[in-house]
Write a protein that holds these residues in place. Sequence first.
Motif, PDB file in Angstrom:
ATOM      1  N   ARG A  79       0.836  -1.190   0.000  1.00  4.92           N
ATOM      2  CA  ARG A  79       0.000   0.000   0.000  1.00  4.92           C
ATOM      3  C   ARG A  79       0.874   1.243   0.000  1.00  4.92           C
ATOM      4  NH1 ARG A  79      -3.335   0.666   5.519  1.00  4.92           N
ATOM      5  NH2 ARG A  79      -4.298  -1.240   4.707  1.00  4.92           N
ATOM      6  N   VAL A  80       0.263   2.369  -0.377  1.00  3.18           N
ATOM      7  CA  VAL A  80       0.858   3.692  -0.202  1.00  3.18           C
ATOM      8  C   VAL A  80       0.001   4.399   0.836  1.00  3.18           C
ATOM      9  CG1 VAL A  80       1.373   5.922  -1.286  1.00  3.18           C
ATOM     10  CG2 VAL A  80       1.720   3.796  -2.575  1.00  3.18           C
ATOM     11  N   THR A  81       0.617   4.912   1.886  1.00  2.00           N
ATOM     12  CA  THR A  81      -0.118   5.555   2.973  1.00  2.00           C
ATOM     13  C   THR A  81      -0.137   7.074   2.790  1.00  2.00           C
ATOM     14  OG1 THR A  81       1.832   5.856   4.377  1.00  2.00           O
ATOM     15  CG2 THR A  81       0.678   3.724   4.516  1.00  2.00           C
ATOM     16  N   PRO A  82      -1.057   7.765   3.477  1.00  4.23           N
ATOM     17  CA  PRO A  82      -1.060   9.234   3.427  1.00  4.23           C
ATOM     18  C   PRO A  82       0.264   9.831   3.883  1.00  4.23           C
ATOM     19  CG  PRO A  82      -3.135   8.437   4.317  1.00  4.23           C
ATOM     20  CD  PRO A  82      -2.235   7.241   4.201  1.00  4.23           C
ATOM     21  N   ARG A 102      -3.785   0.744  -2.827  1.00  7.88           N
ATOM     22  CA  ARG A 102      -3.661  -0.617  -2.288  1.00  7.88           C
ATOM     23  C   ARG A 102      -3.436  -1.612  -3.418  1.00  7.88           C
ATOM     24  NH1 ARG A 102      -8.020  -3.250  -0.076  1.00  7.88           N
ATOM     25  NH2 ARG A 102      -6.686  -4.517   1.235  1.00  7.88           N
ATOM     26  N   VAL A 103      -2.735  -2.701  -3.106  1.00  5.44           N
ATOM     27  CA  VAL A 103      -2.460  -3.757  -4.088  1.00  5.44           C
ATOM     28  C   VAL A 103      -2.803  -5.109  -3.481  1.00  5.44           C
ATOM     29  CG1 VAL A 103      -0.704  -4.872  -5.521  1.00  5.44           C
ATOM     30  CG2 VAL A 103      -0.581  -2.399  -5.097  1.00  5.44           C
ATOM     31  N   TYR A 123      -2.928  -8.912 -10.642  1.00  7.83           N
ATOM     32  CA  TYR A 123      -3.031  -8.022  -9.491  1.00  7.83           C
ATOM     33  C   TYR A 123      -3.994  -6.866  -9.744  1.00  7.83           C
ATOM     34  CZ  TYR A 123       1.201 -10.525  -8.203  1.00  7.83           C
ATOM     35  OH  TYR A 123       2.092 -11.529  -7.896  1.00  7.83           O
ATOM     36  N   ILE A 124      -4.624  -6.428  -8.676  1.00 11.55           N
ATOM     37  CA  ILE A 124      -5.472  -5.236  -8.690  1.00 11.55           C
ATOM     38  C   ILE A 124      -4.731  -4.125  -7.940  1.00 11.55           C
ATOM     39  CG2 ILE A 124      -7.629  -4.209  -7.862  1.00 11.55           C
ATOM     40  CD1 ILE A 124      -8.074  -6.151 -10.133  1.00 11.55           C
ATOM     41  N   PRO A 193     -12.182   3.215  -8.966  1.00  8.20           N
ATOM     42  CA  PRO A 193     -11.014   3.353  -9.851  1.00  8.20           C
ATOM     43  C   PRO A 193      -9.888   2.387  -9.484  1.00  8.20           C
ATOM     44  CG  PRO A 193     -11.185   5.244  -8.374  1.00  8.20           C
ATOM     45  CD  PRO A 193     -12.456   4.465  -8.223  1.00  8.20           C
ATOM     46  N   HIS A 194      -9.496   1.590 -10.451  1.00 13.76           N
ATOM     47  CA  HIS A 194      -8.442   0.610 -10.232  1.00 13.76           C
ATOM     48  C   HIS A 194      -7.801   0.271 -11.568  1.00 13.76           C
ATOM     49  CE1 HIS A 194     -11.748  -1.937 -11.629  1.00 13.76           C
ATOM     50  NE2 HIS A 194     -10.847  -2.876 -11.896  1.00 13.76           N
ATOM     51  N   GLN A 195      -6.671  -0.380 -11.517  1.00  9.56           N
ATOM     52  CA  GLN A 195      -6.014  -0.897 -12.718  1.00  9.56           C
ATOM     53  C   GLN A 195      -5.512  -2.298 -12.423  1.00  9.56           C
ATOM     54  OE1 GLN A 195      -1.479   0.630 -12.173  1.00  9.56           O
ATOM     55  NE2 GLN A 195      -2.736   1.952 -13.420  1.00  9.56           N
TER      56      GLN A 195
END
Length: 343
Positions: A79-82, A102-103, A123-124, A193-195
């Motif tokens: 994840r990337v946090t704030p 998040r992944v 992966y999402i 929204p996701h990739q």
Amino acid sequence: MPIEYEMREGALVWIRNPITGVISYVVDVRGKSFAFTLGGREELNPDMPAPDTRALHNAIRDCPFCPGNESLAPPELMRVTPAEFPKWHGRHLVEGASWVIRVFNNLFPRIPESLTGGRNESYIVVEDPRHFSEHPHSINDLMCTGALGEEHFHHLLLTDVRLMRRVLENPAVHSVVIRKNQGRESGASQPHPHQQVIGSPQPLPAIEAEARAERENPGLWEELTGIVDRAGLVIERRDGVVSYASPIGAFPRSYDVIMPEFRDSLTELPAEGLRRFSRAIFRLVRILGPLPLDYEIHQGAGLPLHAHINGRLYPYSNVAGTLNLPSQLVHNVAALRKALARN
């Protein structure tokens, strides 16, 4: 073999896709009605009443990609946090958010695990905690990638690179693609929204076809960028990155972003190059906004790093290996240039 095409009085008339063989003809469709094919999109009606709070709450409650619903998705991988992204625009819009990106594994692998060493290499990447835009006018007024901001999109690609390095540690994986679907018309299965990032045991077919065309016609990409330049289809050219409206795309509104001098994967792209590449993609995605779209980032196999972006709202006609491009394509490109200059 050179790319086959014809120009008359400085305008493109037709061009054959050197990768697929499809011929795109430039035709005048300004008088054609698309009312039937664009029907059923109630969210485009400005007079629709705003959705009630309960409807919005229910949509978020059932979404596996929304904060608080982490248990509805497969286990988190990264994840990337704030704290890692202090300039995140959604900081004051999502109460108590503990993550920005998040992944986790896709619940439904695109490629069977048995072919990738027994590991699920699909992966999402959830792009943002927000499900709806800040002031939704309908239940379909969703957060979109173009609303994230340039720096956020850069963090998204940085996360992709981090994930790719993990995927490529698997000796059974030899090709990786980054894929985005936005909107029902693009085939997106989730509105949030996701990739996707997908590892493959062999070169993915579209990338393999591009590499084969490049081997058969060395200098293919340089020739193509020269053609689009003469046809007035270049949108931006700066710092080693070129974006243009593609006359050989899969749809009438297709765009390419390419780094002609870089022929490797994102994992090998220097930091400043990654920033320039992500910026060029995001500038187009921002202009397209909430419209249905998809993009793929193609890399490796001796190809120049590039992204294909397709606008999906507009109808298209692909008949017997031919595709119709609108005659106002050059005017559309001029409008894009003006919009990008304003931004």
